[in-house]
Design an enzyme around this catalytic site. Sequence first.
Site, PDB file in Angstrom:
ATOM      1  N   HIS A  60       0.849  -1.196   0.000  1.00  0.00           N
ATOM      2  CA  HIS A  60       0.000   0.000   0.000  1.00  0.00           C
ATOM      3  C   HIS A  60       0.879   1.238   0.000  1.00  0.00           C
ATOM      4  O   HIS A  60       2.104   1.144   0.083  1.00  0.00           O
ATOM      5  CB  HIS A  60      -0.976  -0.020   1.171  1.00  0.00           C
ATOM      6  CG  HIS A  60      -0.360   0.084   2.531  1.00  0.00           C
ATOM      7  ND1 HIS A  60       0.405  -0.926   3.080  1.00  0.00           N
ATOM      8  CD2 HIS A  60      -0.386   1.076   3.472  1.00  0.00           C
ATOM      9  CE1 HIS A  60       0.798  -0.569   4.292  1.00  0.00           C
ATOM     10  NE2 HIS A  60       0.339   0.649   4.545  1.00  0.00           N
ATOM     11  N   HIS A  62       1.421   3.986   1.955  1.00  0.00           N
ATOM     12  CA  HIS A  62       1.933   4.777   3.074  1.00  0.00           C
ATOM     13  C   HIS A  62       3.454   4.895   3.028  1.00  0.00           C
ATOM     14  O   HIS A  62       4.155   3.954   2.630  1.00  0.00           O
ATOM     15  CB  HIS A  62       1.476   4.183   4.403  1.00  0.00           C
ATOM     16  CG  HIS A  62       0.025   4.438   4.682  1.00  0.00           C
ATOM     17  ND1 HIS A  62      -0.688   3.734   5.611  1.00  0.00           N
ATOM     18  CD2 HIS A  62      -0.855   5.330   4.140  1.00  0.00           C
ATOM     19  CE1 HIS A  62      -1.941   4.173   5.648  1.00  0.00           C
ATOM     20  NE2 HIS A  62      -2.057   5.140   4.766  1.00  0.00           N
ATOM     21  N   ASP A  64       5.882   4.829   5.107  1.00  0.00           N
ATOM     22  CA  ASP A  64       6.768   3.881   5.793  1.00  0.00           C
ATOM     23  C   ASP A  64       6.805   2.521   5.099  1.00  0.00           C
ATOM     24  O   ASP A  64       7.492   1.608   5.563  1.00  0.00           O
ATOM     25  CB  ASP A  64       6.374   3.740   7.268  1.00  0.00           C
ATOM     26  CG  ASP A  64       4.982   3.177   7.479  1.00  0.00           C
ATOM     27  OD1 ASP A  64       4.081   3.491   6.668  1.00  0.00           O
ATOM     28  OD2 ASP A  64       4.770   2.432   8.454  1.00  0.00           O
ATOM     29  N   HIS A  65       6.112   2.410   3.966  1.00  0.00           N
ATOM     30  CA  HIS A  65       6.144   1.182   3.166  1.00  0.00           C
ATOM     31  C   HIS A  65       6.749   1.406   1.782  1.00  0.00           C
ATOM     32  O   HIS A  65       7.178   0.445   1.141  1.00  0.00           O
ATOM     33  CB  HIS A  65       4.739   0.602   3.028  1.00  0.00           C
ATOM     34  CG  HIS A  65       4.186   0.097   4.321  1.00  0.00           C
ATOM     35  ND1 HIS A  65       4.055  -1.243   4.616  1.00  0.00           N
ATOM     36  CD2 HIS A  65       3.759   0.758   5.432  1.00  0.00           C
ATOM     37  CE1 HIS A  65       3.572  -1.377   5.840  1.00  0.00           C
ATOM     38  NE2 HIS A  65       3.379  -0.181   6.351  1.00  0.00           N
ATOM     39  N   HIS A 118      -7.442  -0.812   5.653  1.00  0.00           N
ATOM     40  CA  HIS A 118      -6.427   0.131   6.132  1.00  0.00           C
ATOM     41  C   HIS A 118      -6.247   1.246   5.111  1.00  0.00           C
ATOM     42  O   HIS A 118      -6.230   2.428   5.462  1.00  0.00           O
ATOM     43  CB  HIS A 118      -5.115  -0.618   6.351  1.00  0.00           C
ATOM     44  CG  HIS A 118      -3.989   0.217   6.870  1.00  0.00           C
ATOM     45  ND1 HIS A 118      -4.004   0.804   8.113  1.00  0.00           N
ATOM     46  CD2 HIS A 118      -2.798   0.564   6.306  1.00  0.00           C
ATOM     47  CE1 HIS A 118      -2.879   1.479   8.296  1.00  0.00           C
ATOM     48  NE2 HIS A 118      -2.135   1.348   7.202  1.00  0.00           N
ATOM     49  N   ASP A 137      -0.210  -3.836   6.444  1.00  0.00           N
ATOM     50  CA  ASP A 137      -0.871  -3.330   7.660  1.00  0.00           C
ATOM     51  C   ASP A 137      -2.327  -3.758   7.747  1.00  0.00           C
ATOM     52  O   ASP A 137      -3.142  -3.088   8.385  1.00  0.00           O
ATOM     53  CB  ASP A 137      -0.793  -1.794   7.695  1.00  0.00           C
ATOM     54  CG  ASP A 137       0.605  -1.280   7.989  1.00  0.00           C
ATOM     55  OD1 ASP A 137       1.508  -2.086   8.251  1.00  0.00           O
ATOM     56  OD2 ASP A 137       0.797  -0.053   7.942  1.00  0.00           O
ATOM     57  N   HIS A 175       4.726  -4.494  11.308  1.00  0.00           N
ATOM     58  CA  HIS A 175       5.048  -3.718  12.510  1.00  0.00           C
ATOM     59  C   HIS A 175       5.157  -4.621  13.736  1.00  0.00           C
ATOM     60  O   HIS A 175       4.491  -5.651  13.826  1.00  0.00           O
ATOM     61  CB  HIS A 175       3.962  -2.667  12.786  1.00  0.00           C
ATOM     62  CG  HIS A 175       3.945  -1.544  11.806  1.00  0.00           C
ATOM     63  ND1 HIS A 175       4.750  -0.438  11.920  1.00  0.00           N
ATOM     64  CD2 HIS A 175       3.216  -1.361  10.674  1.00  0.00           C
ATOM     65  CE1 HIS A 175       4.511   0.386  10.909  1.00  0.00           C
ATOM     66  NE2 HIS A 175       3.582  -0.159  10.141  1.00  0.00           N
TER      67      HIS A 175
END
Length: 264
Positions: A60, A62, A64-65, A118, A137, A175
């Site tokens: 996805h 975001h 941090d990905h 998410h 996530d 995570h």
Amino acid sequence: MLMSIKNPVKVLTVPAFSDNYLWLVNDGVHAVVVDPGDAAPILAALDQHHLSLAAILLTHHHADHVGGVPALLERFDVPVFGPAKEAIPAITRRLAEGDQVTIPELDLEFAVLDVPGHTAGHIAYYAARQDWLFCGDTLFAGGCGRLFEGTPAQMADSLGKLAALPDRTQVYCAHEYTLSNLRFAQAVDETNAALKQRVLTETAKRARDEPTVPSTIGVEKATNPFLRYRDPAIIDKLASEGKISSREPIAAFAALREWKNSFR
């Protein structure tokens, strides 16, 4: 005639930021990275283990990905696989449920699953031969992702899709949230003996500074309240706490996720 023997494919855990896990699937020569939010630890791991990057898989959009993708592409000219329904500029092949990803360098195949909730276009990668699930996530060890873009019904459906995979499937989420998730799970599922044992097991891992990921689908089905939201004991707890006025399953799921948002 001599036959070449391929090295077994394994998953290397690469910690990043304060609690992210980036995954390097590799055979000791080639590697695929899943959700590289930060390039630096991936580049360091590739160098340390003498690996050549063959592909990038994204679940996805975001940061941090996906944040490390540009720097990785400066060094490696590789395909970038990602969700068809999300605007991630680096993607070279856009994926949706039913698609297959083949990594010939690793003799590796992934089935793609749509798992919105998410985010609106979130996908997961399932390697049936290895019993591996890379779910970003969506499903966490002991929990699930926040509903930033999707609805409770979407997330419940996505989690149901993942829960239908074989119990032995290893769940590589993104995570280290497990102990926090399990504290919430105990608050809503107080009499669950499997959950009590899991808390002891995972707490001991963290005391040794070991990851609690991967878990398995079987463990999640037994202990994760977001896969157990239909359980009468959990619905009773939600009702006793005044979290629901209806015992309808999606209402229970929505109440669980809302309670977790503010749980400390």
